[in-house]
Design a protein around this motif. Sequence first.
Motif, mmCIF file in Angstrom:
data_model
loop_
_atom_site.group_PDB
_atom_site.id
_atom_site.type_symbol
_atom_site.label_atom_id
_atom_site.label_comp_id
_atom_site.label_asym_id
_atom_site.label_seq_id
_atom_site.Cartn_x
_atom_site.Cartn_y
_atom_site.Cartn_z
ATOM 1 N N VAL A 88 0.872 -1.174 0.000
ATOM 2 C CA VAL A 88 0.000 0.000 0.000
ATOM 3 C C VAL A 88 0.913 1.229 0.000
ATOM 4 N N PRO A 89 1.349 1.685 -1.180
ATOM 5 C CA PRO A 89 2.303 2.804 -1.230
ATOM 6 C C PRO A 89 1.673 4.083 -0.697
ATOM 7 N N ARG A 90 2.417 4.758 0.130
ATOM 8 C CA ARG A 90 1.950 5.981 0.769
ATOM 9 C C ARG A 90 2.296 7.203 -0.064
ATOM 10 N N GLY A 91 1.372 8.132 -0.169
ATOM 11 C CA GLY A 91 1.621 9.456 -0.708
ATOM 12 C C GLY A 91 1.239 10.483 0.334
ATOM 13 N N ARG A 92 1.073 11.718 -0.100
ATOM 14 C CA ARG A 92 0.584 12.741 0.830
ATOM 15 C C ARG A 92 -0.842 12.384 1.239
ATOM 16 N N ARG A 93 -1.121 12.472 2.532
ATOM 17 C CA ARG A 93 -2.434 12.095 3.071
ATOM 18 C C ARG A 93 -2.996 13.243 3.892
ATOM 19 N N VAL A 94 -4.241 13.580 3.625
ATOM 20 C CA VAL A 94 -4.962 14.564 4.423
ATOM 21 C C VAL A 94 -6.117 13.845 5.106
ATOM 22 N N ALA A 95 -6.226 14.025 6.423
ATOM 23 C CA ALA A 95 -7.303 13.401 7.189
ATOM 24 C C ALA A 95 -8.128 14.475 7.888
ATOM 25 N N LEU A 96 -9.438 14.303 7.862
ATOM 26 C CA LEU A 96 -10.360 15.149 8.622
ATOM 27 C C LEU A 96 -10.879 14.293 9.768
ATOM 28 N N ILE A 97 -10.506 14.637 11.000
ATOM 29 C CA ILE A 97 -10.765 13.786 12.158
ATOM 30 C C ILE A 97 -11.762 14.480 13.079
ATOM 31 N N PHE A 98 -12.813 13.742 13.429
ATOM 32 C CA PHE A 98 -13.862 14.261 14.306
ATOM 33 C C PHE A 98 -13.791 13.536 15.644
ATOM 34 N N ARG A 99 -13.944 14.289 16.716
ATOM 35 C CA ARG A 99 -13.955 13.730 18.069
ATOM 36 C C ARG A 99 -15.116 14.339 18.841
ATOM 37 N N ASN A 100 -15.516 13.665 19.912
ATOM 38 C CA ASN A 100 -16.501 14.256 20.807
ATOM 39 C C ASN A 100 -15.835 14.635 22.120
ATOM 40 N N ASP A 101 -16.544 15.418 22.922
ATOM 41 C CA ASP A 101 -16.002 15.859 24.203
ATOM 42 C C ASP A 101 -15.985 14.701 25.191
ATOM 43 N N PRO A 102 -15.004 14.694 26.099
ATOM 44 C CA PRO A 102 -14.971 13.633 27.116
ATOM 45 C C PRO A 102 -16.065 13.847 28.156
ATOM 46 N N PRO A 103 -16.494 12.783 28.823
ATOM 47 C CA PRO A 103 -17.452 12.938 29.916
ATOM 48 C C PRO A 103 -16.783 13.610 31.108
ATOM 49 N N GLU A 104 -17.601 14.100 32.017
ATOM 50 C CA GLU A 104 -17.047 14.740 33.210
ATOM 51 C C GLU A 104 -16.206 13.773 34.020
ATOM 52 N N THR A 105 -16.632 12.518 34.029
ATOM 53 C CA THR A 105 -15.893 11.481 34.752
ATOM 54 C C THR A 105 -15.432 10.440 33.742
ATOM 55 N N PRO A 106 -14.114 10.391 33.426
ATOM 56 C CA PRO A 106 -13.647 9.397 32.450
ATOM 57 C C PRO A 106 -13.959 7.981 32.904
ATOM 58 N N PRO A 107 -14.276 7.076 31.984
ATOM 59 C CA PRO A 107 -14.577 5.688 32.342
ATOM 60 C C PRO A 107 -13.393 5.042 33.057
ATOM 61 N N ASP A 108 -13.682 4.230 34.046
ATOM 62 C CA ASP A 108 -12.640 3.523 34.791
ATOM 63 C C ASP A 108 -13.224 2.187 35.254
ATOM 64 N N PRO A 109 -12.649 1.038 34.859
ATOM 65 C CA PRO A 109 -11.490 0.923 33.965
ATOM 66 C C PRO A 109 -11.854 1.226 32.515
ATOM 67 N N LEU A 110 -10.823 1.359 31.689
ATOM 68 C CA LEU A 110 -11.037 1.757 30.310
ATOM 69 C C LEU A 110 -11.176 0.576 29.353
ATOM 70 N N SER A 111 -11.054 -0.617 29.830
ATOM 71 C CA SER A 111 -11.100 -1.773 28.931
ATOM 72 C C SER A 111 -12.497 -2.374 28.882
ATOM 73 N N ASP A 112 -12.750 -3.137 27.815
ATOM 74 C CA ASP A 112 -14.006 -3.873 27.645
ATOM 75 C C ASP A 112 -15.215 -2.965 27.790
ATOM 76 N N LEU A 113 -15.152 -1.836 27.101
ATOM 77 C CA LEU A 113 -16.213 -0.845 27.212
ATOM 78 C C LEU A 113 -17.254 -1.028 26.117
ATOM 79 N N PRO A 114 -18.492 -0.617 26.377
ATOM 80 C CA PRO A 114 -19.478 -0.627 25.301
ATOM 81 C C PRO A 114 -19.131 0.395 24.253
#
Length: 279
Positions: free
Chosen positions: A240-266
């Motif tokens: 998969v030869p790489r060239g110039r790549r442009v990405a548009l990345i969307f994120r949401n805001d974190p919750p007030e209390t981060p999940p703990d533990p962070l594994s096996d989450l829905p």
Amino acid sequence: MRVLPAARRRPSVRRPPHSRHAPRARPVAGGGSPRPSGGSRALSGIPGAAPGTPGAGLGPEAEADPELLRASSPELARRLRGLALVRGGFVSDREAAELLREVERLRRGRYQNDHWDRAITGYRETERGLRGGAGRALLLRVTPAFPPSRPPRPSAHVLDLLPGGRVGPHVDSVKFCGCTIAGVSLLSPSVLRLQSLREPEDWLELLLEPGSLYVLRGAARYDFTHEILPDEQSFLGVRVPRGRRVALIFRNDPPETPPDPLSDLPAFIEDPHDPPAPK
């Protein structure tokens, strides 16, 4: 430079060297061999999505295009089903050209090699709202990939990566990023690699063709590092030869209390302080 969401890096894991000229032999999860790609194409047979229905089939029940995915084992592919997702042909060539014109202002900046968290080299980046027709439509189309009460931010992280640039293995900081990450890839194909923080022998790779969408959420977002493989390691059954790549990345805001533990989450993680989503 404006500070963008931080990344938590994993301890380095020794990997066997791979030839630049010969593809790596790896098991395929879901069967099929990926095809070399040089431009955007639409794939048929997307589960849960009717043809021409933007954003359909992006919820936690969705499955990745099998031709665009490989995993270290079928068990891992099943575990991350609906959590690590890729859709080929999510935007058309015409839409991609309009999106590129909208973020063209980024070309005035210089490429850098000194990202503050040392996770990225050969890049330039910005955070901006997409106000053109294609940009506004894209935000609406990626929104179904996010929890109803935690929609994507209206601005996109625009990351412009040189052919020799690299996004190293990292986990986005829980202080600055919520439970879901969605990115649209433009210009060049690349390989997105996820690797387990707990079991480094567990990995999953997604082929990001131009015009494709990837989504990471739940355990795939928190419990695995993700990276864009450098050109010399850019294989997914075939080169998969790489060239110039442009990405548009969307994120949401974190919750007030981060999940703990962070594994096996829905897939859709809600803040317990949030009111219930409207029906």
